[in-house]
Write a protein that holds these residues in place. Structure first.
Motif, short mmCIF file in Angstrom:
data_model
loop_
_atom_site.label_atom_id
_atom_site.label_comp_id
_atom_site.label_asym_id
_atom_site.label_seq_id
_atom_site.Cartn_x
_atom_site.Cartn_y
_atom_site.Cartn_z
N VAL A 131 -25.91 -7.03 -61.63
CA VAL A 131 -24.49 -7.13 -61.32
C VAL A 131 -23.69 -6.49 -62.43
CG1 VAL A 131 -22.61 -8.76 -60.99
CG2 VAL A 131 -24.90 -9.29 -60.11
N SER A 132 -22.77 -5.59 -62.05
CA SER A 132 -21.85 -5.06 -63.03
C SER A 132 -20.52 -5.77 -62.84
CB SER A 132 -21.68 -3.55 -62.83
OG SER A 132 -20.46 -3.15 -63.39
N LEU A 162 -7.35 -7.49 -66.45
CA LEU A 162 -6.68 -7.85 -65.20
C LEU A 162 -5.77 -9.05 -65.43
CD1 LEU A 162 -9.58 -7.60 -62.61
CD2 LEU A 162 -7.63 -6.07 -62.81
N VAL A 195 -25.01 1.51 -65.14
CA VAL A 195 -25.29 0.64 -66.28
C VAL A 195 -24.54 -0.67 -66.14
CG1 VAL A 195 -25.14 0.41 -68.77
CG2 VAL A 195 -25.69 2.62 -67.77
N THR A 196 -25.27 -1.77 -66.26
CA THR A 196 -24.64 -3.06 -66.03
C THR A 196 -24.58 -3.88 -67.30
OG1 THR A 196 -26.72 -4.10 -65.52
CG2 THR A 196 -25.57 -3.08 -63.69
N ASN A 197 -23.92 -5.03 -67.21
CA ASN A 197 -23.75 -5.87 -68.39
C ASN A 197 -25.08 -6.40 -68.91
OD1 ASN A 197 -21.41 -6.09 -66.40
ND2 ASN A 197 -20.46 -6.70 -68.32
N ASP A 203 -17.63 -5.14 -64.05
CA ASP A 203 -16.53 -4.20 -63.80
C ASP A 203 -16.46 -3.85 -62.31
OD1 ASP A 203 -16.10 -4.28 -66.43
OD2 ASP A 203 -16.93 -2.30 -66.89
N MET A 241 -15.31 -6.74 -60.29
CA MET A 241 -13.88 -6.98 -60.43
C MET A 241 -13.10 -5.96 -59.61
SD MET A 241 -13.87 -9.62 -62.04
CE MET A 241 -12.24 -10.14 -62.44
N THR A 277 -14.87 -6.66 -70.47
CA THR A 277 -15.10 -6.21 -69.10
C THR A 277 -13.71 -6.01 -68.50
OG1 THR A 277 -15.04 -8.43 -68.24
CG2 THR A 277 -17.20 -7.58 -68.81
N LEU A 278 -13.69 -5.65 -67.27
CA LEU A 278 -12.43 -5.46 -66.59
C LEU A 278 -11.60 -6.75 -66.57
CD1 LEU A 278 -10.97 -3.19 -65.19
CD2 LEU A 278 -12.11 -3.82 -63.06
N VAL A 279 -12.34 -7.88 -66.65
CA VAL A 279 -11.68 -9.19 -66.63
C VAL A 279 -10.60 -9.27 -67.70
CG1 VAL A 279 -12.05 -11.67 -66.86
CG2 VAL A 279 -13.83 -10.24 -65.87
#
Lengths: 469, 300
Positions: free
Chosen positions: A427-428, B299, B3-5, A430, A433, B294-296
């Motif tokens: 899961v990414s 936002l 690429v993920t977390n 970004d 979101m 992250t995008l969190v």
């Protein structure tokens, strides 16, 4: 022609689809750090359009859209990468385990250094020469007894440690066989759940994740191959025998092998066939237990046994200070039993340093014993005592170095494949979101659309036909 | 590639693990000063180290053997020298006594001194080192020579012809003792103690003729024999000396070699440690920057 209420239905479908998409996104975010989780996504598709019935279709458009529907929830997974991962993971398990165990053995032999067998042997030869130089004096004789006892102690210690290590490994082999049986049972159970879920048309994504993770675990323990059948069952094979077949398992039985010091032998229960283990932690443990350790224990016994025989042969031909000959210096037959003769310990003057009776100044027999360090022994493959020990340690070092290199390489390889797998399945945040924002907007727009239609209906119901009132 | 977390976190962990292991290895090498901690670190080096250390121990023991042998040889040489001095004095007395103008009283006085010389010589050949008798062959725990009072006094040898040997190199043994039977060659000529006894009895008997014809010549023969023995002892001491020097050279070479194989190159390890340290800190800093956002975070 779809009416106003038809448009309300489109709005409802949109709300529902976006809500489901948001739920899936929530599920993904919740499992962003769950090992083995594969991300999921809803597949949306436009529902079947409404064809306006018309004889000639002169005045209206043809098909009219009826909104959206979630057709499935997709799981992102690449089964080819899974197969690759499990193959390399088995190999990693094998080398990693081998490397750890060999390092433990290296810790036992304590070479190079001043605590190992090499040093003890050297000190023993030196002490013999010191007695040869001063055969009349009790000091060097007492020192020789100390050195010989130290050396015997080292033999016994290394032997005992190697044996303990071997039985520890055997215990691990037994535990892992049980773990494999346990995993097999769970896999068969998951197979049943997945197959019945598929049969009623569901997509059991999370159950599949659990099964894949269990297969990963299993691949670290032992080398496996897998085949998925048309019902969704995964069949798992070790060698050519099925460990899990559909919803049944073949269990592994642990048999005490009398021919191998009652170590565990793994057999297919009911098949009377050995389990062929070529990879995984189990293979690393079994090869170290049955090859490396058994070989080393045997070599150490040969070394100690030959040393006892050779030293005693010369010692028996010599004379102590009391003029008596024919006595042994060492007792025992191997590395477990080697000890200095009790008579020698009690009275070091009985050490046969002389070649003739009543020649206190003659130390040539002791020097002859010390010269055994240069003698090639047929029992040791025509090498000297020290060289035999050196060859043993060097072999261990070569094996260990290979295991370190291989396990480093495998770690890199497994990491690489795992990264590829993660790049498909993980899961990414970004991405989730972004999708969440998208779906949220979609949901809000659908809600606004419903409000708009609602206002239209309001116009029709409440405000039409009241002109001039 | 996507690429993920999880991916980022996993790679960071792996890289940190690799760097930490490198730091640990450098740290251990610096703390112990050794580059081979386990045979697997360098199997070839381990093999060399084991062999060279055994060789070094052999050489150390050869040196001890030779130093110990040297003590024997030195003590033997000193005793033989003393014996030579005694014979020299006996010869002087014999020459003085052979002069026929001496009155008997003077000859008796000389004879008295010769008696003492005889006793002294027996004492010399019963020399001990660490409580062990030098000239008894393998019979080192009892006096090898006994003097029986005369007339004429006789000296008997109770030792044997056993050689006391020291291993001075692989397969080379050097005998470091002179056995009593070589100082005391058996008759017919008569040994040096017999000659001394003969001298005393001739002096007492006034038999000066025999002294000048036989005794003096016998004494010279014995002196020559002693010199021969001393030359042999000296040659052995030389051999030991040369061997010590030769082995000393080899020992030094081996020690350098062992050190090269076993010891960590501190400068190199320090540089590697510094590099690993820098890489580790960088990895930590980069990790701290890339993992959390992250995008969190952006936002509202």
């Amino acid at each position: 022609m779809p009416g106003t209420f038809g448009s309300l239905e489109i709005g409802r479908r949109s709300l529902q689809a976006h809500q489901q998409a948001l739920q899936t996104i929530g599920h993904n975010i919740a499992n962003a750090n769950t090992p083995g989780y594969s991300r999921q996504a809803v597949t949306m598709a436009a529902t079947d359009p409404y064809t306006v019935p018309s004889a000639v279709r002169a005045a209206t458009t043809g098909q009219v859209g009826t909104g959206v529907n979630v057709t499935s929830i997709k799981r992102y997974r690449e089964s080819f990468l899974d197969t690759q991962y499990r193959n390399e993971n088995s190999s990693l398990g094998r080398w990693e385990t081998r490397q750890e165990l060999l390092r433990q053995i290296e810790g036992v032999v304590m070479e190079p250094g001043e605590a190992g067998l090499r040093s003890e042997l050297d000190r023993f030869w030196q002490a013999l020469q010191a007695v040869g130089n001063n055969p009349e004096l009790l000091g060097p004789r007492a020192e020789l007894v100390q050195r010989a006892q130290g050396m015997a102690e080292t033999f016994r210690h290394i032997n005992a440690q190697l044996r303990t290590l071997r039985s520890n490994i055997d215990g691990n082999v037994r535990n892992e066989a049980r773990e494999i049986n346990e995993l097999a049972t769970q896999l068969a159970d998951l197979n049943r759940q997945i197959a019945s879920s598929l049969a009623i048309g569901d997509s059991p994504n999370d159950l599949r994740d659990r099964r894949d993770q269990m297969l990963d675990q299993l691949s670290k323990l032992v080398d496996i191959s897998t085949v998925e059948d048309s019902y969704g069952n995964v069949n798992v094979f070790i060698g050519s025998v099925g460990l899990v077949q559909g919803q049944d398992t073949n269990q592994i039985a642990i048999v005490n092998d009398a021919a191998n010091n009652n170590m565990a032998k793994l057999q297919w229960s009911g098949l009377n066939m050995d389990v062929r283990i070529a990879g995984g932690k189990l293979a690393g443990q079994v090869t170290v237990r049955d090859n490396t350790l058994s070989q080393m224990i045997g070599d150490l016994n040969t070394l100690a046994g030959t040393l006892i025989t050779e030293v005693n042969a010369i010692h028996q031909g010599g004379y102590g200070l009391d003029g008596v000959s024919g006595r042994d210096f060492f007792t025992g037959t191997d590395a477990a039993t080697i000890a200095v003769d009790a008579g020698v310990i009690a009275d070091p003057s009985t050490i046969a340093a002389s070649k003739a009776a009543n020649t206190p100044g003659d130390g040539s027999n002791a020097i002859d014993m010390a010269d055994l360090r240069f003698a090639s022994q047929a029992a040791l493959g025509n090498t000297t005592f020290n060289d035999f020990n050196r060859a043993m340690v060097t072999q261990l070092g070569v094996d260990s170095q290979e295991a370190i290199r291989m396990s480093d390489n495998q770690t890199v390889l497994v990491n690489l494949i795992d990264n590829q797998r993660l790049s498909v399945s993980a899961v990414s945040i970004d991405e989730e979101m972004t999708n969440m924002v998208k779906m949220q907007q979609g949901y809000a727009a659908a809600a606004r659309f419903i409000t708009a239609i609602d206002e239209l209906i309001d116009v029709v119901v409440n405000r039409m036909g009241i002109v001039g009132r | 590639m996507r690429v993920t977390n999880q991916h980022l976190a996993k790679d960071l962990m792996y890289n940190l693990d690799v760097l930490t292991r490198r730091l640990d290895r450098d740290q251990t090498q610096l703390a112990t000063g050794r580059q081979i901690l386990y045979p697997g670190d360098d199997p070839n080096g381990t093999s060399n180290s084991l062999q060279m250390r055994t060789e070094l121990n052999n050489i150390v023991q050869y040196r001890r053997n030779m130093e110990d042998g040297n003590v024997w040889l030195t003590a033997t040489d000193a005793a033989l020298e003393q014996l030579g001095t005694i014979l020299q004095r006996a010869r002087e007395l014999a020459v003085a006594g052979a002069n026929s103008v001496n009155p008997q009283a003077a000859l008796d006085a000389i004879a008295e001194e010769v008696d003492h010389l005889l006793e002294g010589s027996v004492q010399v050949v019963n020399t001990t080192r660490d409580g062990r008798f030098l000239f008894g062959g393998h019979q080192t725990t009892a006096p090898p020579f006994t003097l029986t009072a005369g007339p004429p006094p006789t000296v008997t040898y109770n030792g044997d012809s056993g050689q006391i040997e020291r291993e001075i190199d692989q397969g080379q043994r050097l005998s470091v003792n002179v056995t009593g039977d070589r100082i005391l060659p058996p008759a017919p000529a008569g040994n040096l103690f017999d000659t001394l006894a003969q001298l005393a009895s001739d002096l007492r008997a006034g038999n000066t003729g025999n002294i000048s014809t036989t005794v003096i010549a016998d004494l010279e023969t014995h002196t020559d024999a002693l010199l021969g023995l001393r030359a042999e002892v000296g040659a052995k001491m030389n051999r030991i000396e040369q061997n010590l020097q030769r082995l000393g050279g080899i020992e030094q070479g081996l020690q350098t070699w062992v050190s090269q194989v076993e010891d960590a190159d501190l400068a190199r390890v320090m540089i590697d440690l510094k590099q690993a340290e820098a890489a580790h800190q960088t990895a930590l800093a980069v990790g701290a920057r890339i993992v959390p956002p992250t995008l969190v975070d952006f936002l509202r």
